[in-house]
Design a protein around this motif. Structure first.
Motif, PDB file in Angstrom:
ATOM      1  N   ASP A 190      -5.678  77.263  34.529  1.00 50.26           N
ATOM      2  CA  ASP A 190      -5.361  75.832  34.460  1.00 50.26           C
ATOM      3  C   ASP A 190      -3.850  75.624  34.383  1.00 50.26           C
ATOM      4  O   ASP A 190      -3.307  74.709  35.028  1.00 50.26           O
ATOM      5  CB  ASP A 190      -6.044  75.202  33.249  1.00 50.26           C
ATOM      6  N   GLN A 194      -1.644  73.580  37.066  1.00 48.48           N
ATOM      7  CA  GLN A 194      -0.836  72.437  36.645  1.00 48.48           C
ATOM      8  C   GLN A 194       0.642  72.675  36.928  1.00 48.48           C
ATOM      9  O   GLN A 194       1.366  71.776  37.364  1.00 48.48           O
ATOM     10  CB  GLN A 194      -1.037  72.161  35.156  1.00 48.48           C
ATOM     11  N   LYS A 197       1.238  72.104  40.507  1.00 54.69           N
ATOM     12  CA  LYS A 197       1.270  70.665  40.783  1.00 54.69           C
ATOM     13  C   LYS A 197       2.592  70.056  40.343  1.00 54.69           C
ATOM     14  O   LYS A 197       3.134  69.152  40.999  1.00 54.69           O
ATOM     15  CB  LYS A 197       0.094  69.974  40.094  1.00 54.69           C
ATOM     16  N   ASP A 198       3.136  70.556  39.215  1.00 59.21           N
ATOM     17  CA  ASP A 198       4.443  70.074  38.757  1.00 59.21           C
ATOM     18  C   ASP A 198       5.545  70.421  39.753  1.00 59.21           C
ATOM     19  O   ASP A 198       6.590  69.765  39.777  1.00 59.21           O
ATOM     20  CB  ASP A 198       4.783  70.679  37.393  1.00 59.21           C
TER      21      ASP A 198
END
Length: 448
Positions: A190, A194, A197-198
């Protein structure tokens, strides 16, 4: 419309407002072996660069070997005075780094689009291919898929150890595709997703792959091939960093275990015209067949790109879904070039041969050149595996043979650039020879 400098300056200032604790930014680019090099800049100096101040790094940083050494390649490195070359900031890539102990930023830099691009810089090679295709009215849409392994953070006498199952603390040594493995390793996976995505990367599907501690993460489709390759490169960097933060090692090494599947870089490519029509689907999919034929014709000559090191050749054959010959098929994962089932709008090829540690800019450039060549030559491909399981043509399975096959191939020299082909082949030749300059313990066991 804002000028280029004004847009970059606004990006830097917005970043500073949103991340006031960041004092330094890593300016990074990918070299020929697929490693990031660059410099760490104070955030104040980054504003000056964004405003137009020169950004120069040694030209020959692109030529570094896998271990960071310099090789004599023509007049480069030792007879050219090691000159600097201009780089530019890549807009939209200034992002926070959250896997380091201190707040940090990073931003891609490149020579493409500068006054004097470096002919053998991987991003510049891809940029030239994409520019030529756009002039021909061909617009690729691209999506990468990357496989990788998680290992325990500690090595055992230099050898990787299985990742520890966080629930049982036992070694995750059972190869499987079970969904429960995603749950057991959820925290690190996860965080990887994430963090990606950042960085602006569109992460989609996450899969527990067949090998122990092996996973695959897919990215969204993009109509910007450079950005798609940027995503793949940046994902490798962030994933390794996040893994260390969680007590693991993440590796995109092609074949870390002989007895388990290797890790691949799968690339989905579809081609559209300016009106958004799928070029591969026209005329009862005849262009698709031509494109496949071009890919297969050039594939044996692109092996140093698809298998960029000694270990990557170990991945070919012997395990599931890794071909040993240039072949294609519909919905067939044993094929180098797979045609996934889709409607005409989304008809595409999936190129499955490259190893996960290959350079994504060069992999995509080689695939696109194959497609371009096929559309121009208009040849029929060999039979698909669906019709003949023995269909296929041989390709080199050792680096020196592969380099010889690549270096004098006229289509590659024309469409990738003769200077790039010569530099790349010599880099791979020298890397391979340097790798051989160590006597392995097995030699003593066999021959002492």
């Amino acid at each position: 419309m804002k000028s280029h400098a004004a847009t970059l300056l606004a990006e830097v200032r917005t970043f500073r407002q949103n991340h006031p604790d960041v004092r330094y930014v890593d300016l990074i680019a990918l070299d020929i072996p697929g490693h990031f090099y660059g410099k760490r800049y104070p955030i104040e100096m980054l504003e000056k660069v964004a405003s137009g101040s020169p950004l120069k790094l040694p030209q020959n940083a692109v030529l570094l070997g896998a271990q960071g050494g310099l090789f004599k390649i023509g007049d480069y490195c030792f007879n050219d005075g090691d000159p600097d070359a201009n780089r530019r900031l890549v807009p939209g890539t200034l992002k926070p780094v959250n896997w380091e102990s201190q707040p940090l930023g990073q931003m891609l830099i490149t020579s493409d689009g500068s006054d004097a691009p470096i002919e053998f810089e991987p991003r510049e090679v891809l940029a030239k291919v994409l520019e030529r295709l756009h002039h021909k009215g061909i617009h690729p849409v691209v999506a990468f898929e990357l496989e990788f392994y998680l290992f325990d953070k500690k090595l055992d006498n230099g050898l990787p150890q299985f990742a520890r199952d966080p629930l049982s603390d036992d070694a995750d040594d059972q190869p499987n595709l079970h969904i429960e493995r995603l749950s057991r390793f959820n925290d690190v996976l996860d965080d990887m997703a994430q963090t990606a995505k950042d960085q602006g990367i569109d992460i989609t599907v996450i899969t527990a792959e067949l090998g122990p501690g092996q996973f695959e993460i897919n990215f969204g489709h993009l109509d910007d091939g450079l950005r798609a390759a940027d995503w793949a490169a940046l994902f490798c960097r962030s994933t390794r960093g996040v893994a260390l933060k969680h007590g693991y090692r993440a590796s995109f090494m092609a074949k870390p275990y002989l007895q388990f599947p290797g890790s691949g870089m799968h690339v989905h490519v579809s081609l559209y015209d300016g009106a958004g029509n799928n070029l591969l689907a026209a005329h009862q999919q005849q262009p698709l067949r031509h494109a496949v034929a071009g890919c297969l014709e050039l594939l044996p000559h692109c092996m140093p790109i698809f298998s960029p090191n000694h270990n990557a050749f170990r991945r070919l054959g012997g395990t599931v879904n890794a071909a040993t010959r240039a072949c294609w098929g519909f919905e067939d994962r044993d094929a180098c070039v797979r045609i996934p089932e889709s409607d005409p709008r989304n008809l595409r090829i999936e190129h499955r041969l490259a190893s996960a540690d290959a350079n994504p800019y060069l992999v995509l450039a080689a695939i696109l050149v194959g497609l371009e060549h096929g559309l121009e030559a208009k040849q029929e491909p060999i039979a698909p595996l669906n019709e003949d399981r023995a269909s296929g043509t041989d390709f080199p399975v050792e680096m020196l043979d592969a380099v010889r096959a690549m270096q004098h191939q006229p289509v590659l020299r024309d469409k990738l650039g003769a200077e790039f082909v010569d530099v790349y082949c010599e880099n791979k030749r020298q890397d391979h020879l340097a790798f051989q300059q160590e006597i392995h313990a097995r030699e003593y066991r066999w021959f002492l």
